[in-house]
Design an enzyme around this catalytic site. Structure first.
Site, mmCIF file in Angstrom:
data_model
loop_
_atom_site.group_PDB
_atom_site.id
_atom_site.type_symbol
_atom_site.label_atom_id
_atom_site.label_comp_id
_atom_site.label_asym_id
_atom_site.label_seq_id
_atom_site.Cartn_x
_atom_site.Cartn_y
_atom_site.Cartn_z
ATOM 1 N N LYS A 154 -1.028 5.280 8.865
ATOM 2 C CA LYS A 154 0.106 6.127 8.515
ATOM 3 C C LYS A 154 -0.289 7.592 8.371
ATOM 4 O O LYS A 154 0.569 8.471 8.471
ATOM 5 C CB LYS A 154 0.730 5.629 7.207
ATOM 6 N N ARG A 155 -1.563 7.841 8.138
ATOM 7 C CA ARG A 155 -1.983 9.229 7.939
ATOM 8 C C ARG A 155 -1.805 10.074 9.198
ATOM 9 O O ARG A 155 -1.771 11.301 9.130
ATOM 10 C CB ARG A 155 -3.450 9.283 7.480
#
Length: 287
Positions: free
Chosen positions: A257-258
């Protein structure tokens, strides 16, 4: 197993936007169900109130629908069922399988150093059991004083209370015996800010929802060992498991998700079609 009985699920935690790696997991679970003529469920695992956001959950469902995934039945949202997880914890507590742990991370590190190290488990060094032998009177006094604590599963007592071996089946690999003591030790099942752990909530919900095939990424493969024990302790049915390789980016690193550019929302806004994004996630449409 009768193909009509196959039930899979995709159960994301809404701590951010849905990304390609998660889309791969969702598409994998749906394909396993549809190819067997079974059912595909979606569950939102938002029990971690500090990190999960309802807006992320709503966006995830929107992205899944945009990708063309269709799930069977309503979406189960874990935060709406805290009382059920509390009841499961109470069942374990009533059997003297849980104990309060007052250790901080610093306390645990200090204890491990003092005893010259600890075995390395699935989540790092295995807890050395510092609070396990604490007198009941001291436990009650510290809880009454409002001292922060977690509840840990007494793994030795738990294993002594179930029929062994604890057998698990990994699709494509065969049957193996679970070894939760080596991988998890006295694992935390509840904290003050998280009323029940992922492990307890996920196994509870899989049983409740009739999940027969648990699909997820290889990074969660060790969890099978602990989940099999929880199923035995609670008398829950035992599914089969099927783990898939994690989707990696051009640099070989796991997608996460980063990396906002790989969020499904960002790809949509960049003009990609659902078919293109499914292909990026490893599931190109059949010609």
């Amino acid at each position: 197993m009768d193909g009509a009985t196959v039930v899979t699920r995709f159960a994301p935690s809404p701590t951010g936007r849905l990304h390609l790696g998660s889309a791969h997991s969702a598409l994998f679970a749906e394909r396993c169900a549809r190819e067997a003529g079974g059912r595909f469920l979606v569950r939102i695992e938002d029990i971690d109130r500090a990190r999960c956001r309802p807006e992320h959950a709503a966006a995830m469902l929107e992205d899944l629908a945009w990708l063309g995934l269709a799930w069977d039945g309503p979406v189960r949202v874990q935060s709406e069922h805290s009382d059920e997880y509390a009841a499961a914890l109470e069942t374990l507590r009533a059997r003297d399988l849980l104990y309060p742990c007052f250790c901080t991370r610093t306390d645990i590190a200090r204890e491990i150093a003092a005893i010259g190290g600890a075995p390395h488990g699935a989540d790092g060094p295995v807890y050395p059991g510092t609070c396990r032998a604490m007198a009941e009177s001291e436990r009650r006094a510290r809880i009454a004083a409002g001292e922060p604590h977690a509840f840990r599963l007494d793994i030795a007592a738990a294993l002594a209370s179930v029929t062994r071996p604890l057998l698990c089946e990994e699709v494509g690999e065969g049957v193996f015996e679970a070894d939760p003591a080596a991988l998890f030790g006295d694992v935390v099942l509840a904290r003050k800010d998280t009323p029940a752990s992922y492990h307890l909530c996920a196994t509870h919900d899989d049983a409740l929802q009739g999940v027969t095939l648990v699909t997820r990424g290889d990074d969660l493969k060790p969890a099978v060992h602990l989940h099999r024990l929880l199923q035995a302790l609670m008398g829950w049915p035992v599914p089969r498991w099927r783990h898939h390789a994690l989707l990696a980016g051009p640099d070989g690193r796991r997608l996460a998700k980063r990396d906002g550019s790989l969020a499904i929302t960002a790809l949509r806004e960049a003009g990609h079609s659902p078919a293109e994004v499914r292909a990026m996630a490893g599931f190109p449409d059949k010609a």
